[in-house]
Scaffold this motif. Structure first.
Motif, PDB file in Angstrom:
ATOM      1  N   LEU A   1       0.829  -1.200   0.000  1.00  0.00           N
ATOM      2  CA  LEU A   1       0.000   0.000   0.000  1.00  0.00           C
ATOM      3  C   LEU A   1       0.870   1.259   0.000  1.00  0.00           C
ATOM      4  CD1 LEU A   1      -2.935   0.986   0.139  1.00  0.00           C
ATOM      5  CD2 LEU A   1      -2.694   1.021   2.612  1.00  0.00           C
ATOM      6  N   ALA A   2       1.942   1.242   0.743  1.00  0.00           N
ATOM      7  CA  ALA A   2       2.866   2.378   0.743  1.00  0.00           C
ATOM      8  C   ALA A   2       3.539   2.511  -0.624  1.00  0.00           C
ATOM      9  CB  ALA A   2       3.915   2.207   1.842  1.00  0.00           C
ATOM     10  N   ALA A   3       3.889   1.393  -1.233  1.00  0.00           N
ATOM     11  CA  ALA A   3       4.490   1.423  -2.568  1.00  0.00           C
ATOM     12  C   ALA A   3       3.492   1.967  -3.585  1.00  0.00           C
ATOM     13  CB  ALA A   3       4.955   0.032  -2.980  1.00  0.00           C
ATOM     14  N   LEU A   4       2.225   1.595  -3.449  1.00  0.00           N
ATOM     15  CA  LEU A   4       1.181   2.092  -4.349  1.00  0.00           C
ATOM     16  C   LEU A   4       1.039   3.607  -4.236  1.00  0.00           C
ATOM     17  CD1 LEU A   4      -1.275   1.531  -6.252  1.00  0.00           C
ATOM     18  CD2 LEU A   4      -2.636   1.397  -4.173  1.00  0.00           C
ATOM     19  N   ALA A   5       0.984   4.107  -3.015  1.00  0.00           N
ATOM     20  CA  ALA A   5       0.845   5.550  -2.810  1.00  0.00           C
ATOM     21  C   ALA A   5       2.058   6.302  -3.346  1.00  0.00           C
ATOM     22  CB  ALA A   5       0.648   5.853  -1.324  1.00  0.00           C
ATOM     23  N   GLY A   6       3.243   5.809  -3.073  1.00  0.00           N
ATOM     24  CA  GLY A   6       4.456   6.474  -3.561  1.00  0.00           C
ATOM     25  C   GLY A   6       4.548   6.479  -5.075  1.00  0.00           C
TER      26      GLY A   6
ATOM     27  N   ALA B   1       9.909  14.831  -8.302  1.00  0.00           N
ATOM     28  CA  ALA B   1       8.855  13.808  -8.314  1.00  0.00           C
ATOM     29  C   ALA B   1       9.335  12.539  -7.612  1.00  0.00           C
ATOM     30  CB  ALA B   1       8.430  13.497  -9.748  1.00  0.00           C
ATOM     31  N   LEU B   2      10.584  12.175  -7.857  1.00  0.00           N
ATOM     32  CA  LEU B   2      11.161  10.997  -7.218  1.00  0.00           C
ATOM     33  C   LEU B   2      11.232  11.171  -5.704  1.00  0.00           C
ATOM     34  CD1 LEU B   2      12.493   8.260  -7.930  1.00  0.00           C
ATOM     35  CD2 LEU B   2      14.671   9.447  -7.984  1.00  0.00           C
ATOM     36  N   LEU B   3      11.695  12.326  -5.265  1.00  0.00           N
ATOM     37  CA  LEU B   3      11.771  12.593  -3.826  1.00  0.00           C
ATOM     38  C   LEU B   3      10.387  12.612  -3.174  1.00  0.00           C
ATOM     39  CD1 LEU B   3      14.566  15.307  -3.714  1.00  0.00           C
ATOM     40  CD2 LEU B   3      14.690  12.959  -2.872  1.00  0.00           C
ATOM     41  N   ALA B   4       9.404  13.187  -3.860  1.00  0.00           N
ATOM     42  CA  ALA B   4       8.046  13.224  -3.308  1.00  0.00           C
ATOM     43  C   ALA B   4       7.468  11.822  -3.199  1.00  0.00           C
ATOM     44  CB  ALA B   4       7.154  14.098  -4.185  1.00  0.00           C
ATOM     45  N   GLY B   5       7.642  11.005  -4.227  1.00  0.00           N
ATOM     46  CA  GLY B   5       7.144   9.628  -4.184  1.00  0.00           C
ATOM     47  C   GLY B   5       7.806   8.819  -3.082  1.00  0.00           C
ATOM     48  N   MET B   6       9.112   8.968  -2.960  1.00  0.00           N
ATOM     49  CA  MET B   6       9.824   8.245  -1.905  1.00  0.00           C
ATOM     50  C   MET B   6       9.399   8.731  -0.527  1.00  0.00           C
ATOM     51  SD  MET B   6      13.679   7.500  -3.364  1.00  0.00           S
ATOM     52  CE  MET B   6      14.196   9.180  -3.233  1.00  0.00           C
ATOM     53  N   ALA B   7       9.207  10.033  -0.383  1.00  0.00           N
ATOM     54  CA  ALA B   7       8.786  10.581   0.916  1.00  0.00           C
ATOM     55  C   ALA B   7       7.406  10.065   1.304  1.00  0.00           C
ATOM     56  CB  ALA B   7       8.789  12.109   0.861  1.00  0.00           C
ATOM     57  N   VAL B   8       6.494   9.992   0.351  1.00  0.00           N
ATOM     58  CA  VAL B   8       5.151   9.483   0.646  1.00  0.00           C
ATOM     59  C   VAL B   8       5.221   8.017   1.048  1.00  0.00           C
ATOM     60  CG1 VAL B   8       2.937   8.891  -0.420  1.00  0.00           C
ATOM     61  CG2 VAL B   8       3.896  11.162  -0.731  1.00  0.00           C
ATOM     62  N   ALA B   9       5.932   7.204   0.274  1.00  0.00           N
ATOM     63  CA  ALA B   9       6.026   5.769   0.583  1.00  0.00           C
ATOM     64  C   ALA B   9       6.696   5.556   1.939  1.00  0.00           C
ATOM     65  CB  ALA B   9       6.792   5.048  -0.515  1.00  0.00           C
ATOM     66  N   PHE B  10       7.814   6.238   2.161  1.00  0.00           N
ATOM     67  CA  PHE B  10       8.525   6.104   3.430  1.00  0.00           C
ATOM     68  C   PHE B  10       7.669   6.606   4.586  1.00  0.00           C
ATOM     69  CE2 PHE B  10      11.250   7.717   6.799  1.00  0.00           C
ATOM     70  CZ  PHE B  10      12.007   6.598   7.079  1.00  0.00           C
ATOM     71  N   GLY B  11       7.002   7.737   4.376  1.00  0.00           N
ATOM     72  CA  GLY B  11       6.171   8.308   5.433  1.00  0.00           C
ATOM     73  C   GLY B  11       5.032   7.395   5.843  1.00  0.00           C
ATOM     74  N   ILE B  12       4.337   6.830   4.867  1.00  0.00           N
ATOM     75  CA  ILE B  12       3.246   5.900   5.191  1.00  0.00           C
ATOM     76  C   ILE B  12       3.782   4.698   5.939  1.00  0.00           C
ATOM     77  CG2 ILE B  12       1.585   4.288   4.172  1.00  0.00           C
ATOM     78  CD1 ILE B  12       1.091   6.421   1.993  1.00  0.00           C
ATOM     79  N   ARG B  13       4.870   4.145   5.447  1.00  0.00           N
ATOM     80  CA  ARG B  13       5.455   2.954   6.081  1.00  0.00           C
ATOM     81  C   ARG B  13       5.940   3.274   7.490  1.00  0.00           C
ATOM     82  NH1 ARG B  13       6.388  -1.809   6.797  1.00  0.00           N
ATOM     83  NH2 ARG B  13       8.309  -2.900   6.384  1.00  0.00           N
ATOM     84  N   ALA B  14       6.604   4.408   7.675  1.00  0.00           N
ATOM     85  CA  ALA B  14       7.131   4.783   8.993  1.00  0.00           C
ATOM     86  C   ALA B  14       6.002   5.016   9.997  1.00  0.00           C
ATOM     87  CB  ALA B  14       8.009   6.025   8.877  1.00  0.00           C
ATOM     88  N   VAL B  15       4.968   5.729   9.578  1.00  0.00           N
ATOM     89  CA  VAL B  15       3.844   5.989  10.477  1.00  0.00           C
ATOM     90  C   VAL B  15       3.129   4.688  10.819  1.00  0.00           C
ATOM     91  CG1 VAL B  15       1.584   7.116  10.642  1.00  0.00           C
ATOM     92  CG2 VAL B  15       3.541   8.387   9.782  1.00  0.00           C
ATOM     93  N   ALA B  16       2.979   3.809   9.837  1.00  0.00           N
ATOM     94  CA  ALA B  16       2.313   2.528  10.091  1.00  0.00           C
ATOM     95  C   ALA B  16       3.095   1.685  11.091  1.00  0.00           C
ATOM     96  CB  ALA B  16       2.143   1.757   8.780  1.00  0.00           C
ATOM     97  N   ILE B  17       4.416   1.678  10.969  1.00  0.00           N
ATOM     98  CA  ILE B  17       5.237   0.915  11.919  1.00  0.00           C
ATOM     99  C   ILE B  17       5.172   1.555  13.300  1.00  0.00           C
ATOM    100  CG2 ILE B  17       7.618   0.313  12.527  1.00  0.00           C
ATOM    101  CD1 ILE B  17       8.116  -0.058   9.494  1.00  0.00           C
ATOM    102  N   GLN B  18       5.282   2.878  13.343  1.00  0.00           N
ATOM    103  CA  GLN B  18       5.282   3.586  14.629  1.00  0.00           C
ATOM    104  C   GLN B  18       3.963   3.412  15.369  1.00  0.00           C
ATOM    105  OE1 GLN B  18       5.431   7.853  14.337  1.00  0.00           O
ATOM    106  NE2 GLN B  18       6.463   8.049  16.310  1.00  0.00           N
ATOM    107  N   ARG B  19       2.854   3.486  14.650  1.00  0.00           N
ATOM    108  CA  ARG B  19       1.535   3.412  15.289  1.00  0.00           C
ATOM    109  C   ARG B  19       0.941   2.015  15.318  1.00  0.00           C
ATOM    110  NH1 ARG B  19      -1.440   9.033  13.679  1.00  0.00           N
ATOM    111  NH2 ARG B  19       0.265  10.361  14.375  1.00  0.00           N
ATOM    112  N   GLY B  20       1.641   1.060  14.751  1.00  0.00           N
ATOM    113  CA  GLY B  20       1.157  -0.320  14.774  1.00  0.00           C
ATOM    114  C   GLY B  20       0.009  -0.601  13.818  1.00  0.00           C
ATOM    115  N   TRP B  21      -0.119   0.222  12.755  1.00  0.00           N
ATOM    116  CA  TRP B  21      -1.162  -0.023  11.772  1.00  0.00           C
ATOM    117  C   TRP B  21      -0.823  -1.273  10.985  1.00  0.00           C
ATOM    118  CZ3 TRP B  21      -1.307   5.528   9.298  1.00  0.00           C
ATOM    119  CH2 TRP B  21      -1.843   6.410  10.218  1.00  0.00           C
ATOM    120  N   SER B  22      -1.841  -2.011  10.605  1.00  0.00           N
ATOM    121  CA  SER B  22      -1.603  -3.194   9.793  1.00  0.00           C
ATOM    122  C   SER B  22      -2.838  -3.521   8.974  1.00  0.00           C
ATOM    123  CB  SER B  22      -1.233  -4.390  10.680  1.00  0.00           C
ATOM    124  OG  SER B  22      -2.329  -4.746  11.492  1.00  0.00           O
TER     125      SER B  22
END
Length: 108
Positions: free
Chosen positions: A50-55, A72-93
């Motif tokens: 899902l993070a890869a899809l958004a990025g 564009a590359l930096l924005a895509g990577m930031a979105v993917a990384f951000g979603i993944r990082a927040v999901a790990i930090q907050r325990g989303w699954s």
């Protein structure tokens, strides 16, 4: 992002470029996990594809609208990384894959 970029450069439609970006990111991670002798993240509850899809969608959307490659590359990577990082930090699954029980065929 690189799978999506290569697809765009090859003339793929934006939806196909996003799909190829997700596939290359996801299965690149599967290969990494198999080589490391671990259960692939794709088969666990973690938010990964899902993070890869958004990025990839952000990257392709920006590129199609004329934004230069690097931002564009930096924005895509930031979105993917951000979603993944927040999901790990907050325990989303997402729901984990659960195999169905095998079928019983009395004829065999």
């Amino acid at each position: 992002m690189l799978g999506a970029e290569i697809a765009l450069l090859a003339g793929a439609a934006p939806w196909a470029a996003v799909l190829l970006g997700v596939v290359t990111a996801s299965f690149g991670g599967v290969v990494r996990d198999v080589i490391c002798n671990e259960v692939p993240l794709l088969l666990r509850k973690e938010i990964y594809a899902l993070a890869a899809l958004a990025g990839a969608a952000v990257f392709v959307g920006l590129r199609v609208n004329g934004v230069w490659r690097d931002p564009a590359l930096l924005a895509g990577m930031a979105v993917a990384f951000g979603i993944r990082a927040v999901a790990i930090q907050r325990g989303w699954s997402l729901p984990a894959y659960k195999p169905r029980p095998g079928r019983d065929y009395p004829d065999r």
